[in-house]
Design an enzyme around this catalytic site. Sequence first.
Site, short mmCIF file in Angstrom:
data_model
loop_
_atom_site.label_atom_id
_atom_site.label_comp_id
_atom_site.label_asym_id
_atom_site.label_seq_id
_atom_site.Cartn_x
_atom_site.Cartn_y
_atom_site.Cartn_z
N HIS A 269 -55.76 -9.51 -7.27
CA HIS A 269 -55.81 -8.93 -8.61
C HIS A 269 -55.67 -7.42 -8.47
CE1 HIS A 269 -56.92 -8.52 -12.86
NE2 HIS A 269 -57.57 -7.43 -12.47
N CYS A 270 -54.64 -6.88 -9.05
CA CYS A 270 -54.36 -5.45 -8.93
C CYS A 270 -55.03 -4.73 -10.09
CB CYS A 270 -52.85 -5.20 -8.93
SG CYS A 270 -52.42 -3.46 -8.69
N LYS A 271 -56.03 -3.95 -9.77
CA LYS A 271 -56.72 -3.22 -10.83
C LYS A 271 -55.91 -2.03 -11.34
CE LYS A 271 -61.20 -4.58 -9.10
NZ LYS A 271 -62.45 -4.17 -8.43
N ASN B 168 -54.14 -3.93 -13.85
CA ASN B 168 -54.98 -4.91 -14.54
C ASN B 168 -54.22 -6.23 -14.74
OD1 ASN B 168 -57.22 -5.99 -15.81
ND2 ASN B 168 -56.59 -5.27 -17.83
#
Lengths: 206, 310
Positions: free
Chosen positions: B141-143, B146
């Site tokens: 999950h790439c913050k 998002n």
Amino acid sequence: MDSQREDLSLPGVWVSLYFGFLGLCSVVTGGCILFLHWRKNLRREERAQQWVEVMKVATFTYSPLLYWINKRRHYGMNAAINTGPPPAVTKSETEVQNPDPRWELDIPEGRSYAVQDGSPKAEAPVPLQPARQLPLQQPQASSPLPIPIFQEAPLPLSLCNLPPMLNHSVSYPLATSSERNVNFHSLPTLAHGDHRFNAKPFASEL
Amino acid sequence: MPLLNDAMPLMKEPRPPPQLPLPWVLPSLFAAFNVVLLVVFSALFFAFPCRWLAQNGEWVFPIVTGPLFVLTFFSLVSLNFSDPGILHQGSAEQGPMMVHVVWVNHRAFRLQWCPKCCFHRPPRTYHCPWCNVCVEDFDHHCKWVNNCIGHRNFRFFMLLVLSLCLYLSALLVTCLIFLVRTTHLPFSTDKVIAVTVAVPAAGFLVPLFLLLLIQAMSVSAAERSCEGKRRYLHGYNPFDQGCASNWYLTICAPLGPKYMAEAVQLQRVVGSDWVPMPSLHSPTCPFAFEPPAPPSGSVQAREGPPREWR
């Protein structure tokens, strides 16, 4: 030459105007991105609810596993599925084969108790055909039902703390979610209203 | 009994406290901030040092950095809103007590039950706690954007990392050249902006190159960031089809129809009438509360020809 280069600098008035315009553009850009994220989350929830309706009225059998296998066969992988109740033989066998059978098993296909694929041993890539019918084994009536079969795989690594887990999923919203006051904006009207599912808008969005 | 432990929260947990009104705001705000950051620093770069060089006849700098900015901005925005490959429960899920074993290249995977989405996850499919969905070929999950990085948008992620590396490199080189050529000039706004742009570009460049290297190695070995090599027995990765094939499958291979789109297409083929039938199963997740019902039939795949792949 140096004086010419000095003249290339922007006048102070233009610099001020430029920074003001840049600030305005930044606010607009940030607002647009924020709005699109809100819209993305909203559409995911709506589509999840519509997906439940699709599966309720579906006149065909659909499975994510077969979707996954069909795709991997398109990619030239030899993929097959075996479905059944938890047989004790398989459990003991897997424990012998794999001391940590949490995710992957090391079972030679020759020992499989019911591999349903037509040619699991074929080295050549499987022809690009959809997966065929997959018979299921009936559970033994005498066997107790709540037998732990496997452990849930640990969650994937995260860079930071995890958010609070909800009792439902965007992929599969519960019908009782509105009673629990979960933050599904679209569920109260869809789950309790006289919502008649219309597939056309859903299909057009896809 | 780990399985029962997984199911217990759904049965006995008291009603959860009211969720935050807008839990998506903070992660989305951070993603929007990153897009704004790219726009602001690019605008400063093009308006001051790059403009100065262009006015002195150095048109190669805007010609190189301009398309790189467009590519980076496009990939960043695309990654924010792209579909990572969300999977949902099908119409014939038998419950957590059923054992599903999937064979991939002579290696078996015992599938795990997702208590949130209520279906057996295919291999390499994980439930993202941030997005609250199960994602096919979940990478992470790439913050920064998002969004989950999965099967359908991993190539956008690689494009973003690559374009960011190239763009920041070009931006840093341009600023350094500008500073070198204006050393004899007095301190000006252009110099301040050039330093302001060059310092964060240099700071982001090193971890980005490292990330690009790690991802390239992962793609070559057909691995995923959320997995470790220790998960594969005897070091054999059944998804590894060779370096060239792995790159082709990751970057160039057609993604095929979306999961939901394929079901809609199937419904059109099988029957066009959408008259609601009696429910096949409750929309709730009954398997978390009750023992599984005996399977009523067989899981059957589509019988028609596969939909045309894109």
